[in-house]
Design a protein around this motif. Structure first.
Motif, short mmCIF file in Angstrom:
data_model
loop_
_atom_site.label_atom_id
_atom_site.label_comp_id
_atom_site.label_asym_id
_atom_site.label_seq_id
_atom_site.Cartn_x
_atom_site.Cartn_y
_atom_site.Cartn_z
N CYS A 181 0.83 -1.21 0.00
CA CYS A 181 0.00 0.00 0.00
C CYS A 181 0.87 1.26 0.00
O CYS A 181 0.52 2.27 -0.64
CB CYS A 181 -0.94 -0.01 1.20
SG CYS A 181 -2.30 -1.20 1.06
N ALA A 182 1.99 1.21 0.70
CA ALA A 182 2.90 2.36 0.70
C ALA A 182 3.45 2.59 -0.71
O ALA A 182 3.52 3.73 -1.19
CB ALA A 182 4.04 2.12 1.69
N THR B 188 -4.31 4.40 0.90
CA THR B 188 -4.65 4.65 2.29
C THR B 188 -5.26 3.39 2.88
O THR B 188 -5.90 2.59 2.19
CB THR B 188 -5.64 5.81 2.42
OG1 THR B 188 -6.74 5.60 1.54
CG2 THR B 188 -4.98 7.12 2.06
N ASP C 271 3.71 8.12 10.93
CA ASP C 271 2.94 7.91 9.71
C ASP C 271 3.00 9.20 8.88
O ASP C 271 2.00 9.91 8.73
CB ASP C 271 1.49 7.56 10.07
CG ASP C 271 0.62 7.26 8.85
OD1 ASP C 271 1.18 7.00 7.77
OD2 ASP C 271 -0.61 7.31 8.97
N ASP D 81 3.04 10.00 5.81
CA ASP D 81 2.18 10.16 4.65
C ASP D 81 0.69 10.11 4.99
O ASP D 81 -0.16 10.17 4.10
CB ASP D 81 2.49 9.07 3.61
CG ASP D 81 3.91 9.17 3.07
OD1 ASP D 81 4.40 10.31 2.90
OD2 ASP D 81 4.55 8.12 2.86
N ARG E 150 -1.08 7.61 6.08
CA ARG E 150 -1.62 6.43 5.40
C ARG E 150 -2.67 5.71 6.25
O ARG E 150 -3.62 5.13 5.72
CB ARG E 150 -0.48 5.48 5.07
CG ARG E 150 -0.85 4.35 4.13
CD ARG E 150 0.38 3.61 3.63
NE ARG E 150 1.47 4.48 3.28
CZ ARG E 150 1.50 5.24 2.17
NH1 ARG E 150 0.47 5.22 1.35
NH2 ARG E 150 2.53 6.00 1.91
#
Length: 459
Positions: A61-62, A67, A447, A449, A451
């Motif tokens: 996902c990263a 998200t 975290d 970003d 996410r």
């Protein structure tokens, strides 16, 4: 292949095709919270089985800029574990459910602890502990669906908090996946281990905004040899305080102390639960105590001397008496013509009489339908405010009124279920700008970003 398609292919390679749900009907239960008030959308629901699979999912996902919404038993009340409706942001949206992560390790009877995966339910953990003569200190009415990861993420209290404290106090160790896919493991049953920051304590109450909790090392306690449960009808909240103080003075240990109102008990009775006492009164308390000697005789003596309207007692576990308290949530949900406005708050114990009176009269402040049903944990000042039949377009205004009453009484807008998305506009009632800035800095560090669970706590 689009970004979403490529991500789904990767996720299927991690957990197999059957555990990446993309069909609307299959995902529906994961996209609506327990209250029915919060509903959203996602590209997929993924259900890992191991910590390594969670790490691979988070890494994927990263890489895809996706998200993630983290979900346990989905029994929350503040919209914290379901994504919102689709927004303009084209990034893939994934719900990560721990429902398959249900392993429970062998109980350490000497160290009185047990390691569990995040998806193990409170009931399963307590049963495993019970087989070894121990007990799990956290107990909730939703025990058969609430999960280890969920109660840690929300720092749940429950009915045993008066005896054992909240969930954070029960966490000895934790395993979690960080936003970049690395696995954090702080895992020791040491009674004393004071090296650096309390990271397990930090993740307790973080509502899935900092990491994916995958395993927890929980403290266990000895089960009381014998308990007695009493339900007493009383005229005043202060009468309950007197009962609790007298029981403690007589050498009894209070294991649980709950408060209910006549309106709530009537509603539960209308849905098939036997009234515990024949007499009626403004308030009712359910108290469970343990001790040595003839506990029943001591409790009878306390009730005889106290200013109670009526009372009854049974040896524990006294499921029929507990049903009058634990069936409140179901009866309330079945009785409202609109999704129930559920506001879990707390006030200082000394302020309970005034706060309950003001909250019970909140319907008099508005010109629309509203039936308040109040119950909760009298021993720690936690009130479950349930407002029935409220029109959807008046929910926010009424919520603000309730939180204003709570704040004026020196209380907190969140006692057990967290902030989620529902309470974001009112966080300033309980936290200063400096406090919120410090929390945002922690979020940004772990975290960067944004996410995990975007929109939760901070909006």
């Amino acid at each position: 292949m689009t970004g979403s398609d490529a991500l789904l292919t990767t996720l299927r390679s991690v957990v197999t095709d059957g555990h990446v749900l993309t069909d609307h009907d299959a995902m529906a239960g994961y996209l609506t919270d327990w209250t029915g008030r919060w509903t959203g959308s996602a590209d997929a629901v993924v259900r890992p089985r191991t910590t390594d699979e969670v790490a691979a999912i988070v890494s994927a996902c990263a890489d895809a800029g996706a998200t993630l919404w983290l979900q346990g038993g989905n029994t929350g009340l503040v919209g914290g574990s379901v994504p919102p409706a689709a927004a303009d942001n084209p990034a893939p949206r994934v719900v990560l459910s721990t429902s398959r992560m249900v392993d429970i390790d062998e109980v350490d009877t000497v160290g009185r602890c047990v390691g569990v995966q995040a998806g193990a339910t409170i009931d399963q953990i307590d049963r495993a502990a019970g087989e070894c003569g121990l007990a799990f200190p956290v107990d909730l009415a939703s025990r058969e669906s609430a999960t280890a990861g969920g109660v840690v993420a929300t720092n749940a209290g429950g009915v045993r908090m008066i005896r054992h404290g909240n969930t954070r106090r029960q966490v000895l160790g934790i395993e979690a996946v960080l936003a970049d896919g690395r696995v954090l493991r702080r895992w020791t049953s040491l009674v004393k281990d004071n090296v650096g920051y309390d990271l397990p304590g930090l993740l307790a109450g973080s509502e899935g905004t900092l990491a994916v909790i995958t395993r927890v090392l929980f403290r266990l306690v000895a089960s009381p040899a014998e308990t007695v449960v009493t339900v007493a009808a009383v005229r005043h909240v202060e009468d309950i305080f007197t009962l609790l103080d007298t029981m403690a003075e007589r050498g009894l240990t209070v294991e649980a102390a709950e408060i209910m109102t006549e309106a709530g008990l009537d509603l539960v009775h209308d849905h098939g639960v036997r009234r515990p006492v024949a007499a009626t009164a403004p308030f009712y308390t359910l108290i469970e105590v343990s001790g040595t000697g003839d506990i029943e005789e001591v409790v009878v003596g306390v009730l005889d001397e106290a200013d109670v309207v009526d009372g009854v007692l049974e040896p524990g576990p006294a499921r029929d008496l507990w049903a009058s308290r634990e069936q409140h949530t179901e009866a309330i949900s079945r009785s409202s013509v609109t999704p129930v406005v559920k506001l879990d708050v707390s006030v200082p114990i000394r302020a309970l009489p005034e706060a309950l009176a003001e909250l019970g009269a909140v319907a008099d402040l508005v010109d629309h339908p509203c039936r308040p049903i109040l119950f909760g944990h009298v021993g720690d000042g936690n009130i479950h405010v349930n407002l029935l039949d409220v029109p959807e377009d008046r929910v926010e205004e009424l919520t603000g009124r309730v939180f204003g009453i709570v704040a004026a009484n020196g209380g907190s807008i969140s006692a057990e279920h967290g902030i989620g998305r529902a309470k974001v506009p009112w966080t300033g009632l309980g936290r200063s700008e400096v406090d919120l800035a410090a929390m945002r800095a922690i979020k940004a560090a772990l975290d960067p970003d944004g996410r995990f669970n975007p929109g939760v706590i901070f909006g």
